[in-house]
Design a protein around this motif. Sequence first.
Motif, PDB file in Angstrom:
ATOM      1  N   GLN A  23      29.543  40.003  51.473  1.00 14.89           N
ATOM      2  CA  GLN A  23      29.026  41.314  51.073  1.00 14.89           C
ATOM      3  C   GLN A  23      29.291  41.523  49.584  1.00 14.89           C
ATOM      4  OE1 GLN A  23      31.503  43.497  53.884  1.00 14.89           O
ATOM      5  NE2 GLN A  23      32.564  44.482  52.203  1.00 14.89           N
ATOM      6  N   PRO A  24      28.373  42.152  48.872  1.00 10.65           N
ATOM      7  CA  PRO A  24      28.508  42.301  47.415  1.00 10.65           C
ATOM      8  C   PRO A  24      29.788  43.016  46.978  1.00 10.65           C
ATOM      9  CG  PRO A  24      26.292  42.870  48.106  1.00 10.65           C
ATOM     10  CD  PRO A  24      27.097  42.675  49.360  1.00 10.65           C
ATOM     11  N   ASN A  25      30.265  43.963  47.761  1.00 10.83           N
ATOM     12  CA  ASN A  25      31.469  44.697  47.344  1.00 10.83           C
ATOM     13  C   ASN A  25      32.737  44.164  48.000  1.00 10.83           C
ATOM     14  OD1 ASN A  25      30.629  45.657  49.844  1.00 10.83           O
ATOM     15  ND2 ASN A  25      31.465  47.696  49.497  1.00 10.83           N
ATOM     16  N   LYS A  26      32.719  42.914  48.481  1.00 11.08           N
ATOM     17  CA  LYS A  26      33.904  42.286  49.072  1.00 11.08           C
ATOM     18  C   LYS A  26      34.968  42.112  47.996  1.00 11.08           C
ATOM     19  CE  LYS A  26      36.165  39.186  51.844  1.00 11.08           C
ATOM     20  NZ  LYS A  26      37.432  39.212  51.137  1.00 11.08           N
ATOM     21  N   ALA A  27      36.187  42.464  48.336  1.00  9.51           N
ATOM     22  CA  ALA A  27      37.304  42.300  47.401  1.00  9.51           C
ATOM     23  C   ALA A  27      37.408  40.849  46.940  1.00  9.51           C
ATOM     24  CB  ALA A  27      38.603  42.718  48.086  1.00  9.51           C
ATOM     25  N   ILE A  28      37.727  40.663  45.700  1.00 13.62           N
ATOM     26  CA  ILE A  28      38.012  39.392  45.042  1.00 13.62           C
ATOM     27  C   ILE A  28      36.775  38.523  44.824  1.00 13.62           C
ATOM     28  CG2 ILE A  28      39.509  37.340  44.956  1.00 13.62           C
ATOM     29  CD1 ILE A  28      41.071  40.056  45.139  1.00 13.62           C
ATOM     30  N   VAL A  29      35.970  38.269  45.856  1.00 12.86           N
ATOM     31  CA  VAL A  29      34.887  37.287  45.764  1.00 12.86           C
ATOM     32  C   VAL A  29      33.471  37.859  45.845  1.00 12.86           C
ATOM     33  CG1 VAL A  29      36.310  35.366  46.569  1.00 12.86           C
ATOM     34  CG2 VAL A  29      35.052  36.767  48.232  1.00 12.86           C
ATOM     35  N   GLY A  30      33.337  39.148  46.084  1.00 11.95           N
ATOM     36  CA  GLY A  30      32.004  39.747  46.152  1.00 11.95           C
ATOM     37  C   GLY A  30      31.330  39.759  44.789  1.00 11.95           C
ATOM     38  N   ALA A  31      30.008  39.755  44.794  1.00 11.50           N
ATOM     39  CA  ALA A  31      29.244  39.741  43.538  1.00 11.50           C
ATOM     40  C   ALA A  31      29.577  40.941  42.653  1.00 11.50           C
ATOM     41  CB  ALA A  31      27.752  39.708  43.841  1.00 11.50           C
ATOM     42  N   ASN A  32      29.978  42.055  43.254  1.00 11.11           N
ATOM     43  CA  ASN A  32      30.293  43.257  42.480  1.00 11.11           C
ATOM     44  C   ASN A  32      31.783  43.446  42.201  1.00 11.11           C
ATOM     45  OD1 ASN A  32      27.572  43.845  42.524  1.00 11.11           O
ATOM     46  ND2 ASN A  32      27.732  45.220  44.277  1.00 11.11           N
ATOM     47  N   ALA A  33      32.614  42.492  42.592  1.00  9.20           N
ATOM     48  CA  ALA A  33      34.063  42.657  42.437  1.00  9.20           C
ATOM     49  C   ALA A  33      34.477  42.909  40.986  1.00  9.20           C
ATOM     50  CB  ALA A  33      34.803  41.441  43.002  1.00  9.20           C
ATOM     51  N   PHE A  34      33.716  42.371  40.050  1.00 10.35           N
ATOM     52  CA  PHE A  34      34.038  42.557  38.630  1.00 10.35           C
ATOM     53  C   PHE A  34      32.852  43.149  37.870  1.00 10.35           C
ATOM     54  CE2 PHE A  34      36.743  39.170  40.250  1.00 10.35           C
ATOM     55  CZ  PHE A  34      37.983  39.679  39.933  1.00 10.35           C
ATOM     56  N   ALA A  35      32.032  43.924  38.574  1.00 10.76           N
ATOM     57  CA  ALA A  35      30.871  44.574  37.969  1.00 10.76           C
ATOM     58  C   ALA A  35      31.159  46.064  37.831  1.00 10.76           C
ATOM     59  CB  ALA A  35      29.632  44.356  38.828  1.00 10.76           C
ATOM     60  N   HIS A  36      30.849  46.611  36.693  1.00 11.56           N
ATOM     61  CA  HIS A  36      31.136  48.021  36.424  1.00 11.56           C
ATOM     62  C   HIS A  36      29.838  48.743  36.077  1.00 11.56           C
ATOM     63  CE1 HIS A  36      35.387  47.015  36.407  1.00 11.56           C
ATOM     64  NE2 HIS A  36      35.021  45.914  35.773  1.00 11.56           N
ATOM     65  N   SER A  37      29.581  49.846  36.794  1.00 12.63           N
ATOM     66  CA  SER A  37      28.344  50.593  36.558  1.00 12.63           C
ATOM     67  C   SER A  37      28.597  52.050  36.193  1.00 12.63           C
ATOM     68  CB  SER A  37      27.438  50.514  37.790  1.00 12.63           C
ATOM     69  OG  SER A  37      28.071  51.096  38.906  1.00 12.63           O
ATOM     70  N   SER A  38      29.810  52.524  36.363  1.00 14.95           N
ATOM     71  CA  SER A  38      30.157  53.899  36.029  1.00 14.95           C
ATOM     72  C   SER A  38      30.573  53.966  34.559  1.00 14.95           C
ATOM     73  CB  SER A  38      31.313  54.354  36.927  1.00 14.95           C
ATOM     74  OG  SER A  38      31.878  55.539  36.438  1.00 14.95           O
ATOM     75  N   GLY A  39      30.039  54.937  33.860  1.00 13.69           N
ATOM     76  CA  GLY A  39      30.295  55.054  32.419  1.00 13.69           C
ATOM     77  C   GLY A  39      31.759  55.058  32.037  1.00 13.69           C
ATOM     78  N   ILE A  40      32.579  55.824  32.741  1.00 12.82           N
ATOM     79  CA  ILE A  40      34.004  55.900  32.386  1.00 12.82           C
ATOM     80  C   ILE A  40      34.701  54.560  32.621  1.00 12.82           C
ATOM     81  CG2 ILE A  40      34.797  56.807  34.613  1.00 12.82           C
ATOM     82  CD1 ILE A  40      36.691  58.640  32.885  1.00 12.82           C
ATOM     83  N   HIS A  41      34.315  53.863  33.699  1.00  7.86           N
ATOM     84  CA  HIS A  41      34.894  52.538  33.969  1.00  7.86           C
ATOM     85  C   HIS A  41      34.420  51.541  32.908  1.00  7.86           C
ATOM     86  CE1 HIS A  41      36.572  52.834  38.211  1.00  7.86           C
ATOM     87  NE2 HIS A  41      36.179  54.061  37.900  1.00  7.86           N
ATOM     88  N   GLN A  42      33.150  51.593  32.583  1.00  8.03           N
ATOM     89  CA  GLN A  42      32.611  50.672  31.583  1.00  8.03           C
ATOM     90  C   GLN A  42      33.324  50.846  30.249  1.00  8.03           C
ATOM     91  OE1 GLN A  42      28.507  51.930  31.916  1.00  8.03           O
ATOM     92  NE2 GLN A  42      27.986  50.127  33.158  1.00  8.03           N
ATOM     93  N   ASP A  43      33.476  52.092  29.823  1.00  9.26           N
ATOM     94  CA  ASP A  43      34.148  52.369  28.555  1.00  9.26           C
ATOM     95  C   ASP A  43      35.579  51.834  28.583  1.00  9.26           C
ATOM     96  OD1 ASP A  43      34.191  53.643  25.910  1.00  9.26           O
ATOM     97  OD2 ASP A  43      35.630  55.041  26.836  1.00  9.26           O
ATOM     98  N   GLY A  44      36.281  52.065  29.685  1.00  7.95           N
ATOM     99  CA  GLY A  44      37.653  51.580  29.813  1.00  7.95           C
ATOM    100  C   GLY A  44      37.738  50.069  29.785  1.00  7.95           C
ATOM    101  N   VAL A  45      36.858  49.389  30.509  1.00  6.14           N
ATOM    102  CA  VAL A  45      36.874  47.926  30.563  1.00  6.14           C
ATOM    103  C   VAL A  45      36.499  47.335  29.207  1.00  6.14           C
ATOM    104  CG1 VAL A  45      35.700  45.909  31.564  1.00  6.14           C
ATOM    105  CG2 VAL A  45      36.501  47.743  33.037  1.00  6.14           C
ATOM    106  N   ILE A  46      35.551  47.931  28.530  1.00  9.41           N
ATOM    107  CA  ILE A  46      35.142  47.438  27.209  1.00  9.41           C
ATOM    108  C   ILE A  46      36.310  47.551  26.231  1.00  9.41           C
ATOM    109  CG2 ILE A  46      33.659  47.935  25.212  1.00  9.41           C
ATOM    110  CD1 ILE A  46      31.477  48.751  27.344  1.00  9.41           C
ATOM    111  N   LYS A  47      37.038  48.654  26.278  1.00 10.87           N
ATOM    112  CA  LYS A  47      38.166  48.859  25.360  1.00 10.87           C
ATOM    113  C   LYS A  47      39.369  48.017  25.731  1.00 10.87           C
ATOM    114  CE  LYS A  47      36.884  53.520  23.985  1.00 10.87           C
ATOM    115  NZ  LYS A  47      37.089  54.948  24.239  1.00 10.87           N
ATOM    116  N   LYS A  48      39.680  47.973  27.030  1.00  6.63           N
ATOM    117  CA  LYS A  48      40.842  47.207  27.505  1.00  6.63           C
ATOM    118  C   LYS A  48      40.606  46.863  28.972  1.00  6.63           C
ATOM    119  CE  LYS A  48      45.826  47.205  27.898  1.00  6.63           C
ATOM    120  NZ  LYS A  48      47.043  47.994  27.895  1.00  6.63           N
ATOM    121  N   ARG A  49      40.274  45.605  29.225  1.00 11.16           N
ATOM    122  CA  ARG A  49      39.884  45.157  30.561  1.00 11.16           C
ATOM    123  C   ARG A  49      40.849  45.624  31.649  1.00 11.16           C
ATOM    124  NH1 ARG A  49      41.695  41.964  33.946  1.00 11.16           N
ATOM    125  NH2 ARG A  49      43.162  41.026  32.513  1.00 11.16           N
ATOM    126  N   GLU A  50      42.137  45.575  31.382  1.00  4.58           N
ATOM    127  CA  GLU A  50      43.153  45.903  32.383  1.00  4.58           C
ATOM    128  C   GLU A  50      43.110  47.368  32.845  1.00  4.58           C
ATOM    129  OE1 GLU A  50      43.766  44.552  29.389  1.00  4.58           O
ATOM    130  OE2 GLU A  50      44.474  42.521  29.846  1.00  4.58           O
TER     131      GLU A  50
END
Length: 179
Positions: free
Chosen positions: A118-145
């Motif tokens: 499933q795309p949202n499966k923890a660790i191995v899903g296609a979306n496990a490291f995909a960010h679509s929410s603006g606040i998450h995107q901004d945070g990941v772009i500035k500091k991945r952690e």
Amino acid sequence: TINIPDTVGYTLPNEFGSIFKSVKNNVSNIDKAILSTHTHNDLGLAVANSIAAIQEGARQVECTINGLGERAGNAALEEIVMALKVKKDLIPFHTDIKTQSITKASRLVSSITGFSVQPNKAIVGANAFAHSSGIHQDGVIKKRETYEIINPRDVGVNESSIVLTARSGRAALAYRAKK
């Protein structure tokens, strides 16, 4: 080896951990045996129960890649391994599993069995490291952690992805334009 299973996936983590604790505290010569666990995921607790067992003395975990197994499946190897790695301060145990091969192994198992991950499966899903929410995107772009507790490279994924959606903000748009 003494294996303690949750064959029907019914036990809560505190209950399951206490079974291991009781065996450890009440069985003479238990230190001469390896405590093992085998959990099913009928209530979505297989990984949590396996971790509770580890915390109370299990040193062998029967689990499967992608959580494959009868009915609702078994404990997912990738989730247990990465929980041990990420929470090593609270679960001071390790495996010799090369975590960088986890995603590749997951995809191989999926292709052989025909069971999609499933795309949202923890660790191995296609979306496990995909960010679509603006606040998450901004945070990941500035500091991945900020929003990623696991470095994607640790499981064989080259990098996170910034997915442009209606929820994306200026930072994501600028980031994608720059790339």
